[in-house]
Design a protein around this motif. Sequence first.
Motif, PDB file in Angstrom:
ATOM      1  N   THR A   1       0.830  -1.203   0.000  1.00 29.36           N
ATOM      2  CA  THR A   1       0.000   0.000   0.000  1.00 29.36           C
ATOM      3  C   THR A   1       0.864   1.252   0.000  1.00 29.36           C
ATOM      4  O   THR A   1       0.632   2.178  -0.783  1.00 29.36           O
ATOM      5  N   GLY A   2       1.856   1.292   0.868  1.00 28.37           N
ATOM      6  CA  GLY A   2       2.747   2.452   0.939  1.00 28.37           C
ATOM      7  C   GLY A   2       3.478   2.696  -0.363  1.00 28.37           C
ATOM      8  O   GLY A   2       3.606   3.836  -0.823  1.00 28.37           O
ATOM      9  N   TYR A   3       3.945   1.623  -0.982  1.00 26.38           N
ATOM     10  CA  TYR A   3       4.682   1.757  -2.240  1.00 26.38           C
ATOM     11  C   TYR A   3       3.776   2.232  -3.368  1.00 26.38           C
ATOM     12  O   TYR A   3       4.098   3.182  -4.082  1.00 26.38           O
ATOM     13  N   VAL A   4       2.644   1.586  -3.523  1.00 27.24           N
ATOM     14  CA  VAL A   4       1.741   1.909  -4.631  1.00 27.24           C
ATOM     15  C   VAL A   4       1.146   3.305  -4.469  1.00 27.24           C
ATOM     16  O   VAL A   4       1.004   4.042  -5.442  1.00 27.24           O
ATOM     17  N   ALA A   5       0.815   3.700  -3.245  1.00 31.09           N
ATOM     18  CA  ALA A   5       0.192   5.000  -3.006  1.00 31.09           C
ATOM     19  C   ALA A   5       1.176   6.163  -3.111  1.00 31.09           C
ATOM     20  O   ALA A   5       0.760   7.307  -3.296  1.00 31.09           O
ATOM     21  N   ALA A   6       2.465   5.888  -3.014  1.00 29.91           N
ATOM     22  CA  ALA A   6       3.470   6.955  -3.071  1.00 29.91           C
ATOM     23  C   ALA A   6       3.478   7.610  -4.446  1.00 29.91           C
ATOM     24  O   ALA A   6       3.466   6.937  -5.471  1.00 29.91           O
ATOM     25  N   THR A   7       3.497   8.923  -4.455  1.00 26.20           N
ATOM     26  CA  THR A   7       3.549   9.640  -5.733  1.00 26.20           C
ATOM     27  C   THR A   7       4.987   9.872  -6.182  1.00 26.20           C
ATOM     28  O   THR A   7       5.244  10.073  -7.357  1.00 26.20           O
ATOM     29  N   ILE A   8       5.904   9.843  -5.237  1.00 24.64           N
ATOM     30  CA  ILE A   8       7.331   9.978  -5.558  1.00 24.64           C
ATOM     31  C   ILE A   8       8.044   8.770  -4.966  1.00 24.64           C
ATOM     32  O   ILE A   8       7.928   8.490  -3.781  1.00 24.64           O
ATOM     33  N   ARG A   9       8.770   8.060  -5.821  1.00 24.66           N
ATOM     34  CA  ARG A   9       9.510   6.881  -5.375  1.00 24.66           C
ATOM     35  C   ARG A   9      10.982   7.091  -5.669  1.00 24.66           C
ATOM     36  O   ARG A   9      11.362   7.341  -6.809  1.00 24.66           O
ATOM     37  N   GLU A  10      11.787   7.004  -4.624  1.00 21.82           N
ATOM     38  CA  GLU A  10      13.226   7.183  -4.804  1.00 21.82           C
ATOM     39  C   GLU A  10      13.862   5.865  -5.209  1.00 21.82           C
ATOM     40  O   GLU A  10      13.451   4.798  -4.773  1.00 21.82           O
ATOM     41  N   ARG A  11      14.866   5.952  -6.049  1.00 20.30           N
ATOM     42  CA  ARG A  11      15.591   4.766  -6.491  1.00 20.30           C
ATOM     43  C   ARG A  11      16.958   4.743  -5.833  1.00 20.30           C
ATOM     44  O   ARG A  11      17.581   5.767  -5.642  1.00 20.30           O
ATOM     45  N   SER A  12      17.429   3.542  -5.524  1.00 20.86           N
ATOM     46  CA  SER A  12      18.792   3.425  -5.004  1.00 20.86           C
ATOM     47  C   SER A  12      19.733   3.204  -6.186  1.00 20.86           C
ATOM     48  O   SER A  12      19.311   2.779  -7.261  1.00 20.86           O
ATOM     49  N   ALA A  13      20.994   3.483  -5.977  1.00 19.73           N
ATOM     50  CA  ALA A  13      21.981   3.338  -7.046  1.00 19.73           C
ATOM     51  C   ALA A  13      22.173   1.876  -7.427  1.00 19.73           C
ATOM     52  O   ALA A  13      22.464   1.555  -8.572  1.00 19.73           O
ATOM     53  N   ASN A  14      22.019   0.978  -6.471  1.00 18.88           N
ATOM     54  CA  ASN A  14      22.193  -0.447  -6.738  1.00 18.88           C
ATOM     55  C   ASN A  14      20.864  -1.061  -7.144  1.00 18.88           C
ATOM     56  O   ASN A  14      19.933  -1.102  -6.361  1.00 18.88           O
TER      57      ASN A  14
END
Length: 77
Positions: free
Chosen positions: A26-39
């Motif tokens: 739920t937290g992932y899907v509802a997020a409007t901004i998702r940060e990516r890690s370098a790896n």
Amino acid sequence: MSLLLQTSCVGETLWAYNSRHLDFLTGYVAATIRERSANTNSTMASRLPKLLKVAQNRRAVLQAIEALRVELSRATR
């Protein structure tokens, strides 16, 4: 042994292990901004299926997650 928490969503099967897993999804899907890690492939979120990552599926996926919550609630009574 099959998973109890499974439902069809946007032509694929959405599943979860338990309520904590549903909370994460739920937290992932509802997020409007998702940060990516370098790896790449270093986090659980990086391994999620495309079904969960596509913004146009957001409403359908959140509805499916809610249906799984209801199913879990019924199963634990």
